[in-house]
Motif scaffolding. Structure first.
Motif, PDB file in Angstrom:
ATOM      1  N   LEU A 154       8.776  -2.390  -5.368  1.00 25.72           N
ATOM      2  CA  LEU A 154       7.854  -3.530  -5.371  1.00 25.72           C
ATOM      3  C   LEU A 154       8.500  -4.828  -5.846  1.00 25.72           C
ATOM      4  O   LEU A 154       8.422  -5.837  -5.138  1.00 25.72           O
ATOM      5  CB  LEU A 154       6.594  -3.211  -6.182  1.00 25.72           C
ATOM      6  N   PRO A 155       9.141  -4.864  -7.008  1.00 20.06           N
ATOM      7  CA  PRO A 155       9.726  -6.148  -7.429  1.00 20.06           C
ATOM      8  C   PRO A 155      10.772  -6.670  -6.454  1.00 20.06           C
ATOM      9  O   PRO A 155      10.824  -7.872  -6.160  1.00 20.06           O
ATOM     10  CB  PRO A 155      10.350  -5.856  -8.790  1.00 20.06           C
TER      11      PRO A 155
ATOM     12  N   SER B 178       0.838  -1.198   0.000  1.00 14.20           N
ATOM     13  CA  SER B 178       0.000   0.000   0.000  1.00 14.20           C
ATOM     14  C   SER B 178       0.872   1.246   0.000  1.00 14.20           C
ATOM     15  O   SER B 178       1.875   1.306   0.706  1.00 14.20           O
ATOM     16  CB  SER B 178      -0.908   0.028   1.242  1.00 14.20           C
ATOM     17  N   SER B 179       0.455   2.212  -0.796  1.00 13.15           N
ATOM     18  CA  SER B 179       1.151   3.496  -0.787  1.00 13.15           C
ATOM     19  C   SER B 179       0.419   4.494   0.101  1.00 13.15           C
ATOM     20  O   SER B 179       0.897   5.609   0.308  1.00 13.15           O
ATOM     21  CB  SER B 179       1.260   4.043  -2.208  1.00 13.15           C
ATOM     22  N   THR B 180      -0.749   4.109   0.643  1.00 10.44           N
ATOM     23  CA  THR B 180      -1.549   5.052   1.424  1.00 10.44           C
ATOM     24  C   THR B 180      -1.731   4.648   2.877  1.00 10.44           C
ATOM     25  O   THR B 180      -2.113   5.482   3.688  1.00 10.44           O
ATOM     26  CB  THR B 180      -2.948   5.225   0.792  1.00 10.44           C
ATOM     27  N   ARG B 181      -1.465   3.421   3.205  1.00  9.78           N
ATOM     28  CA  ARG B 181      -1.665   2.962   4.584  1.00  9.78           C
ATOM     29  C   ARG B 181      -0.392   2.318   5.101  1.00  9.78           C
ATOM     30  O   ARG B 181       0.238   1.521   4.401  1.00  9.78           O
ATOM     31  CB  ARG B 181      -2.825   1.958   4.635  1.00  9.78           C
ATOM     32  N   THR B 182      -0.038   2.645   6.340  1.00 11.05           N
ATOM     33  CA  THR B 182       1.173   2.080   6.935  1.00 11.05           C
ATOM     34  C   THR B 182       0.920   1.411   8.279  1.00 11.05           C
ATOM     35  O   THR B 182       1.784   0.713   8.793  1.00 11.05           O
ATOM     36  CB  THR B 182       2.250   3.162   7.136  1.00 11.05           C
TER      37      THR B 182
ATOM     38  N   ALA C  98      10.999  -5.965  -3.187  1.00  8.84           N
ATOM     39  CA  ALA C  98      10.353  -6.337  -1.922  1.00  8.84           C
ATOM     40  C   ALA C  98       9.651  -7.689  -2.036  1.00  8.84           C
ATOM     41  O   ALA C  98       9.745  -8.528  -1.130  1.00  8.84           O
ATOM     42  CB  ALA C  98       9.361  -5.256  -1.498  1.00  8.84           C
ATOM     43  N   VAL C  99       8.965  -7.924  -3.151  1.00  7.33           N
ATOM     44  CA  VAL C  99       8.272  -9.197  -3.335  1.00  7.33           C
ATOM     45  C   VAL C  99       9.279 -10.326  -3.509  1.00  7.33           C
ATOM     46  O   VAL C  99       9.109 -11.412  -2.938  1.00  7.33           O
ATOM     47  CB  VAL C  99       7.277  -9.128  -4.518  1.00  7.33           C
ATOM     48  N   GLN C 100      10.332 -10.097  -4.247  1.00  2.74           N
ATOM     49  CA  GLN C 100      11.353 -11.138  -4.408  1.00  2.74           C
ATOM     50  C   GLN C 100      12.005 -11.460  -3.072  1.00  2.74           C
ATOM     51  O   GLN C 100      12.254 -12.626  -2.757  1.00  2.74           O
ATOM     52  CB  GLN C 100      12.413 -10.716  -5.437  1.00  2.74           C
ATOM     53  N   THR C 101      12.281 -10.457  -2.262  1.00  2.00           N
ATOM     54  CA  THR C 101      12.853 -10.665  -0.931  1.00  2.00           C
ATOM     55  C   THR C 101      11.904 -11.491  -0.068  1.00  2.00           C
ATOM     56  O   THR C 101      12.332 -12.404   0.653  1.00  2.00           O
ATOM     57  CB  THR C 101      13.179  -9.321  -0.259  1.00  2.00           C
ATOM     58  N   LEU C 102      10.594 -11.185  -0.152  1.00  2.00           N
ATOM     59  CA  LEU C 102       9.594 -11.946   0.600  1.00  2.00           C
ATOM     60  C   LEU C 102       9.578 -13.401   0.136  1.00  2.00           C
ATOM     61  O   LEU C 102       9.544 -14.322   0.955  1.00  2.00           O
ATOM     62  CB  LEU C 102       8.209 -11.311   0.447  1.00  2.00           C
ATOM     63  N   LYS C 103       9.604 -13.631  -1.168  1.00  2.00           N
ATOM     64  CA  LYS C 103       9.639 -14.999  -1.698  1.00  2.00           C
ATOM     65  C   LYS C 103      10.884 -15.733  -1.194  1.00  2.00           C
ATOM     66  O   LYS C 103      10.801 -16.883  -0.754  1.00  2.00           O
ATOM     67  CB  LYS C 103       9.640 -14.980  -3.229  1.00  2.00           C
ATOM     68  N   ASP C 104      12.024 -15.062  -1.258  1.00  2.00           N
ATOM     69  CA  ASP C 104      13.283 -15.675  -0.823  1.00  2.00           C
ATOM     70  C   ASP C 104      13.262 -16.035   0.662  1.00  2.00           C
ATOM     71  O   ASP C 104      13.865 -17.022   1.073  1.00  2.00           O
ATOM     72  CB  ASP C 104      14.462 -14.745  -1.108  1.00  2.00           C
ATOM     73  N   ALA C 105      12.561 -15.231   1.460  1.00  2.00           N
ATOM     74  CA  ALA C 105      12.520 -15.431   2.906  1.00  2.00           C
ATOM     75  C   ALA C 105      11.404 -16.376   3.348  1.00  2.00           C
ATOM     76  O   ALA C 105      11.277 -16.662   4.535  1.00  2.00           O
ATOM     77  CB  ALA C 105      12.352 -14.077   3.603  1.00  2.00           C
ATOM     78  N   THR C 106      10.606 -16.869   2.398  1.00  2.99           N
ATOM     79  CA  THR C 106       9.444 -17.689   2.732  1.00  2.99           C
ATOM     80  C   THR C 106       9.501 -19.000   1.948  1.00  2.99           C
ATOM     81  O   THR C 106       8.842 -19.135   0.907  1.00  2.99           O
ATOM     82  CB  THR C 106       8.136 -16.918   2.420  1.00  2.99           C
ATOM     83  N   PRO C 107      10.275 -19.978   2.422  1.00  2.00           N
ATOM     84  CA  PRO C 107      10.444 -21.235   1.683  1.00  2.00           C
ATOM     85  C   PRO C 107       9.132 -21.968   1.394  1.00  2.00           C
ATOM     86  O   PRO C 107       9.010 -22.648   0.377  1.00  2.00           O
ATOM     87  CB  PRO C 107      11.341 -22.078   2.582  1.00  2.00           C
ATOM     88  N   ALA C 108       8.149 -21.837   2.267  1.00  2.00           N
ATOM     89  CA  ALA C 108       6.863 -22.506   2.050  1.00  2.00           C
ATOM     90  C   ALA C 108       6.015 -21.794   1.001  1.00  2.00           C
ATOM     91  O   ALA C 108       4.977 -22.304   0.602  1.00  2.00           O
ATOM     92  CB  ALA C 108       6.086 -22.610   3.360  1.00  2.00           C
ATOM     93  N   GLY C 109       6.449 -20.638   0.565  1.00  2.00           N
ATOM     94  CA  GLY C 109       5.740 -19.911  -0.475  1.00  2.00           C
ATOM     95  C   GLY C 109       4.800 -18.854   0.059  1.00  2.00           C
ATOM     96  O   GLY C 109       4.446 -18.833   1.235  1.00  2.00           O
TER      97      GLY C 109
END
Length: 185
Positions: free
Chosen positions: A103-104, A85-89, A106-117
Motif C-alpha cells: 500500500l505505501p 481493495s483486497s477483495t475485489r479486482t 503503490a500510493v507513493q508511485t501513484l502520487k509520483d505518476a500524477t503531477p496534478a495530484g
C-alpha cells in the motif's frame, strides 16, 4: 510529484455520514472544482462501490439529475479512478484501476505518476494512509450542523496528533466552510 489530498464532507461534530450535510449546487460545484484540479481519484472498495452504484447512471443520463450533479458525474466518468481493495479486482466503471501491491509503495508511485495530484475520498482509507504519513493536504467542507451520530473522521484513531497549517477558509452561501489545510512536518 503530485500531492495526496484528502477531501470530504464533515459536520461540526465530525460526522462523515454521506447522507448528512448540505447537498446543493454550491457544494457540488466545490467538489467539481476539486475534481478538475486533481489528476486522479483514490478510493477504498466501500466508497468506490457506493459511487459506482449511482454516478455512472447519472453520467449516462439514465437518472434524472440537476445540472450541477450531471456536470460532476460527467467529470467523474472521465477521471482516472484508483481503488484499494483486497477483495475485489474487477471494475467495470470507465477509467477505474485496481491499486495493487504494498500500500505505501503503490500510493507513493501513484502520487509520483500524477503531477496534478490525487484526490482521496474514502474515510477508512484516509485513516490508514494518514497512519502511513502519505496524506499531504486536507480539503474539508465543514457543514453547519451537529448530527450526534457517526461515523466520524478518523474513528479508528491515529498514532499521534496531526498538526496542520490553515491555507484557506472560505464560507459558502449555504453556511458551509471550505477549508484547506497542509500538514506541517
Amino acid at each position: 510529484m503530485g500531492l495526496l489530498t484528502f477531501s470530504l464532507n464533515v459536520t461540526l461534530d465530525g460526522c462523515i455520514d454521506h447522507q448528512e450535510g448540505i447537498a446543493d449546487d454550491e457544494t457540488h460545484a466545490y467538489f467539481t472544482r476539486l475534481l478538475d484540479e486533481a489528476g486522479a481519484m483514490l478510493w477504498g472498495r466501500v466508497t468506490y462501490e457506493m459511487m459506482e452504484s449511482y454516478w455512472p447512471s447519472v453520467a449516462r443520463g439514465d437518472v434524472e439529475a440537476p445540472p450541477a450533479l450531471r456536470k460532476w458525474a460527467l467529470k467523474l466518468e472521465s477521471k482516472p479512478k484508483y481503488v484499494v481493495s483486497s477483495t475485489r479486482t474487477n471494475y467495470l466503471w470507465t477509467n477505474t484501476h485496481h491499486l495493487t501491491g504494498d500500500l505505501p509503495e503503490a500510493v507513493q508511485t501513484l502520487k509520483d505518476a500524477t503531477p496534478a495530484g490525487v484526490l482521496l475520498g474514502s474515510p477508512k482509507l484516509a485513516t490508514e494512509l494518514d497512519r502511513l504519513d502519505l496524506i499531504d493536504e486536507y480539503k474539508l467542507l465543514i457543514h453547519p450542523m451537529i448530527t450526534g451520530h457517526g461515523p466520524t473522521l478518523h474513528q479508528a484513531g491515529l498514532p499521534a496528533t496531526r498538526r496542520l497549517e490553515l491555507l484557506s477558509a472560505n464560507p459558502l452561501h449555504n453556511g458551509t466552510v471550505a477549508t484547506h489545510y497542509r500538514r506541517t512536518h
